[in-house]
Enzyme design. Sequence first.
Site, PDB file in Angstrom:
ATOM      1  CG  ASP A  61      -5.382 -11.335  55.890  1.00 43.32           C
ATOM      2  OD1 ASP A  61      -5.846 -11.652  56.993  1.00 43.32           O
ATOM      3  OD2 ASP A  61      -4.897 -10.205  55.665  1.00 43.32           O
ATOM      4  CG  HIS A  62      -2.407 -12.854  58.823  1.00 41.39           C
ATOM      5  ND1 HIS A  62      -1.126 -12.361  58.873  1.00 41.39           N
ATOM      6  CD2 HIS A  62      -3.178 -11.830  58.377  1.00 41.39           C
ATOM      7  CE1 HIS A  62      -1.126 -11.097  58.485  1.00 41.39           C
ATOM      8  NE2 HIS A  62      -2.363 -10.747  58.179  1.00 41.39           N
ATOM      9  CG  ASP A 114      -2.101  -7.855  60.023  1.00 35.53           C
ATOM     10  OD1 ASP A 114      -1.029  -7.816  59.381  1.00 35.53           O
ATOM     11  OD2 ASP A 114      -3.186  -8.169  59.515  1.00 35.53           O
ATOM     12  CD  GLU A 133       0.261  -4.099  59.985  1.00 34.82           C
ATOM     13  OE1 GLU A 133      -0.147  -3.727  58.864  1.00 34.82           O
ATOM     14  OE2 GLU A 133      -0.440  -4.042  61.014  1.00 34.82           O
TER      15      GLU A 133
END
EC number: 3.1.27.-
Lengths: 622, 869
Positions: A72-73, A178, A203
């Site tokens: 997701d990054h 994160d 985040e």
Amino acid sequence: MPEIRVTPLGAGQDVGRSCILVSIAGKNVMLDCGMHMGFSDDRRFPDFSYITRSGRLTDFLDCVIISHFHLDHCGALPYFSEMVGYDGPIYMTQPTQAICPILLEDYRKIAVDKKGEANFFTSQMIKDCMKKVVAVHLHQTVQVDDELEIKAYYAGHVLGAAMFQIKVGSESVVYTGDYNMTPDRHLGAAWIDKCRPNLLITESTYATTIRDSKRCRERDFLKKVHETVERGGKLWARWPGGAARGSSRAGLPPPLQVLIPVFALGRAQELCILLETFWERMDLKAPIYFSTGLTEKANHYYKLFIPWTNQKIRKTFVQRNMFEFKHIKAFDRAFADSPGPMVVFATPGMLHAGQSLQIFRKWAGNEKNMVIMPGYCVQGTVGHKILSGQRKLEMEGRQVLEVKMQVEYMSFSAHADAKGIMQLVGQAEPENVLLVHGEAKKMEFLKQKIEQEFRVSCYMPANGETVTLPTSPSIPVGISLGLLKREMAQGLLPDAKKPRLLHGTLIMKDSNFRLVSSEQALKELGLAEHQLRFTCRVHLHDTRKEQETAVRVYSHLKSVLKDHCVQHLPDGSVTVESILIQAAAHSEDPGTKVLLVSWTYQDEELGSYLTSLLKKGLPQAS
Amino acid sequence: MDPECSRLLPALCAVLADPRQPVADDTCLEKLLDWFTAVTEAGSSLLLLQENPCLVELLFHVLKSQDLSSRILSFSLRLAGIFAAQEDCFQYLQQGELLPMLFGEVGPLGGAAWTAPAVRSGWIQGLRTLAQHPSALHFLAACGAVDTIFSLQGDPSLFVASAAGQLLVHILDLAMRGPAEGRRSPQACDWPACAQKIVGHIEDSLCSTAIPQVTQALSVLTTAFGHCHGLWTQGLWVRLSPLVARLLEKDPVPASHSLVDLLLSVARSAPSSDRGLWETLAQTLSHLSPTQAGPLALGILKLQDCFIHRLPKDKRDSWSSPAQSRAGFILRTCSAAFCHLPSGLTLWILGHPVPQALRTQAFGILLQPLACVLEAAAQAPGPPGLLEGAAADSMMVDTLLSSKSACVGLLCCALAHLGLLQPLPQRPSPWPQAPLLGAAVTTLRLCSGSAAPTSDVGGRLCAILVGCGRVQRAALDFLGALSQGTGPQELVTQVFSVLLEYLVSPESSSMVLKKAFQATLRWLLSSPKTPGCCDLDPHTQLFLRELLPVLQKRLCSPCWEVRDSGLEFLTQMTRHWGGQAGFRQALLASEVPELTKQLLRDPESYVRASAVTATGQLSSWGLCATPASPECPGAQQESLLVELLHILSTDSEGFPRRAVMQVFTEWLRDGHADVAEDAERFVAGVLQAASRDLDWEVRAQGLELALVFLEQLLGQRSSHCPYAVALPETAPPGVLDQALQVLCRVQLFEFAFRALFDCDRPVAQKSCDLLLFLRAKAAPCGSSQEAGDSPNVASVEATLQRWQAGEQGQPLGYLEPGAVVALLRSIDLEGLRDTLAESSDHVEKSPQSLLQDMLAAVGVLGENEADCY
């Protein structure tokens, strides 16, 4: 007015598909380039068409920074660089650079395996994309170009995860990616210095949560695995009722086999260390398998990047490397049919294809077995279904798979909780905070908390919304040695508590600013000096002759300005330092005299004072 | 709708309407909308609502509820839009006054929820879907939606603002289309009120002093000309072009990027017979700064391509001749702006071609930065430069020298634009190949610091560009693109010299080296052959002698990216030149083959894979490392085969194993000497190793190799498409029996049948194709009919059933050819192929599954909601 602009294309009030555009002092940076695993069409990638409406991406973006290897990054990176056409540099830490292609490849294989997707990035594209990567060391300042520099800080979370400071001149932004503020079994806690950025983009996954100790979760996990493979059902009754879903567990026959669906890297290694240590300590014999051929490479990287792990692993690795697993062996497909107890780590982590799904289908019908889901599953996967308690799953060809095996969920995701986020904000001392990677409602709560506690503005833009922050850039000015020496010659030592005025001429040339003495400036620029005098007229009611008025002015000033040199010149004018005062008759009113006062720029203060003094009038003659 | 879905729908609607129930996953609502779109596209929306009253109830409930999440509200607006897209359903919803309540002032528009971008976005998307029929237009006018859309153009959310602009265009198009379209005059008096309002708004915005408003208007117009092909767009341009032209009178030109986009969009969509557009384009080119003008110049030069790219290929070839394009032809045979050809291809109406003067002006803009570079670096007055001796524009020089970022940006754009233009058929002619080559070489030398300009400007350029990786990369790409043309030998020598300089330089980054290798390859492959001789020309041979030691050095680089790029370069070079004596001699005299072989043991798997491919290629041409001993010339080759087999069986990474399989398949296909020696043993060994592989791509590649082997035994398939199994001609019985014997000996069937039930779909699919091919070859052969009842077949069938059930532990054992044919007949391969054609998760992705998941997630969400990766 200079400004910093931030636009999330992903991770704005949501979790998944992180992609944040930052413009700082004319430089454009993309922070992360993630994908959403819940979609299987174009929506899985951020909409890059919003980055620039005209011109090429490579010309617009100065660089891309990837915070860590989670998909997701970084999942959209090959798409962005090889299919959309970004050809510029991509920065990430060395472990991320090493591990990122493994996960991308893993994901590509699953996507192609499942759907036979043709319009998807290929292995060659992943490789070509990785060739554009520039590796960054922790705390190393990397010059992207003459003005833009970046610096990585340790973020915990997963191996190689980093927070990045982006700096242009005196303006800076920190992006956390994160992070985890508490150390875990193999990683340390995130840390950043007091860098006081203009903006901290953090985040906020657990914006409202104070998480329980990870030790508790680990203990639960080990207990469940152990009981399953060793002891059997007699201990089920002691388990907290909340952990059980579906059928009651009391009185069940001894469970045997444990399936742990994982993605090849990251959490898998953490759980491997956990089980390895436990097996060693308890002298357990049940085999542990890892289903893909990726273990070796993954563990190789974990061994290679020991400096990125926590203190304990770093200290002990000379005697024993924690990532050299004695008990965990490579899985062969035939083992799944063996009847004995075993623990199997299998990919993919959401039970949506491949080995993990195949093993699940074999074991699901036996209530003695157990599946432990250590992470999040998107809708449309078998993992999501069993986590929501579904026990009859329709499979291909109208077959129904009855899930009798026990299903457990244990979150091992490593994010900072609300306390950790506050701690980081306190540590970095930013001027503004911007929340991403979280849910809107939770962000709202944290935003208020941050604003109250730190007295800074906090923003939480949705995807596509732009936050604009005005900045006051400090412009460095070089001062000539001559000017400084002249000031020093006045005998006063510099004192930070008593700032002094320093007069000089500012020369702006070739984007450089220099303060020099006016003489030097004139010389450098080849200009002649012109004297500039300020003048002022003061009207006085005085019926005497002009000469007498001038004498009265002289006497008055002589008595008031004792420290200054006041002179009465033969032509009738009065001087105080460089200030010249002349008396003249009023053209219309013979009872009024006009005092012409003139002074230089250097004596501006005294000139103003004198003028105001004379405006009050002269004392009456005794 | 599926009855099961219909059954689940009321419960789901109840969950959605309940503010206490959070939605399971942020993708669920999107997927739900996808499903409703598909359902309404396939049937009547009205019927859907009548059969499922819970849907309308949900919409009403959403309106009443105060504390509903913005996501559900947005979802409801979009859902209502989907239903109302059909006019009868629109009327049905209108009867209940539902639509004004959702989209009008009384709806979310006036409430607190409007602050959420998701709601504003849902509102726009709902209207966008709804606006499909005249009733929708009346509705939009009545509820005052157009004014809201105007204001949303300036929304803080890029997504909302952009969607608002698109919606305006959609409404305009809807309003202007219809029977009266062709007769509408540019004067808006006979335009529909809604269109008049939108166009009036655009006019006001174009006259505004606020740049954002001008930008919004320009971007709406760009979308209109880009997406709407009705004749009305021409009228619109006639009306608005004076206002657009007026923007050019301002200094600086406002919203220049958007203006460029608009002008290009107009030029592409409605080739106009009036000269106004070309004049505006020319004016714009001269008013914009060099950086802003570049994209416009490129767009203008590419225009002809737009005119012909929609033509059928045969027409395109005949129409693209310069004579015809210069003459210009207008085909106005129908009232629409385009017509549909029988073949389904769209034919553009062609307008006047771009005037030559405009093209020259545009080309001059692209050339200017490079002209400056050439002029600045010139040691002495040389041959005519890029711009026919014209002095470099002082504005251009100022821009280049103003700052490093401006200089780098401008040069990179110019290089990229010219690189894009180079291969196009409509590129300017004559193409200044030689000066461009000179400029590219000079730029690269300025960047490397090897240029020694004497002029002041040259010195400053050198200071700016030295070590600039961005310009180096762009210049190398451009230099590679220029390899398609020819150049004077002296310049070509300079090209090779600068490429070599970059390949040698320790300053070159890995990306620069990769691009240098790519450019070198392009130049090498395009170098002319010596007339009357099939070998390389002397210059190339000379260059090769210098290049190979550099390649050798790069193959030892500590950077894996460099080693890999070097190997990729070597593979390509060998593929093209493996048979050229000059290349062979130079290569064999170097240590490159030996080093390549050593890289088979590289720590980096990408490099190992590239080394496998390179060695495979070298071996195919007999260029592998020199045999170890003169007495045993085959020893080295054999050891390579063994080494590759070893990699296939033991390498922990998939890339090298996959590369080995590709090399082996190629070797088998091309009849590599070592394979041909004992093909049976080779295939048996490879299949055995591939069958055990955990990487499905290796197993799939194993099937590819098996197929090649089958084709060699039984004859080619008629189609090359791997998934289109055509009926091949059957093999003669004698050949077939013999072939089946061989296939049984190499255990191909065990491999293929195991693969048929593989958990990875592409493997099973490939195996299915292979077995279908084999069955078609073998089926009419009746000699083995009786084998169907033999005990061998029964036990094999039982084993296969176990395999299908997932228990693949038991081996198949030796198979008789007869049993194989019987098995092929008994397995429902067609049925299996159809099943495999669907994605492996099609059941989980079905609407029923979606509804079940959403319902099942109710109540258990709290435990997992905060988690992520």
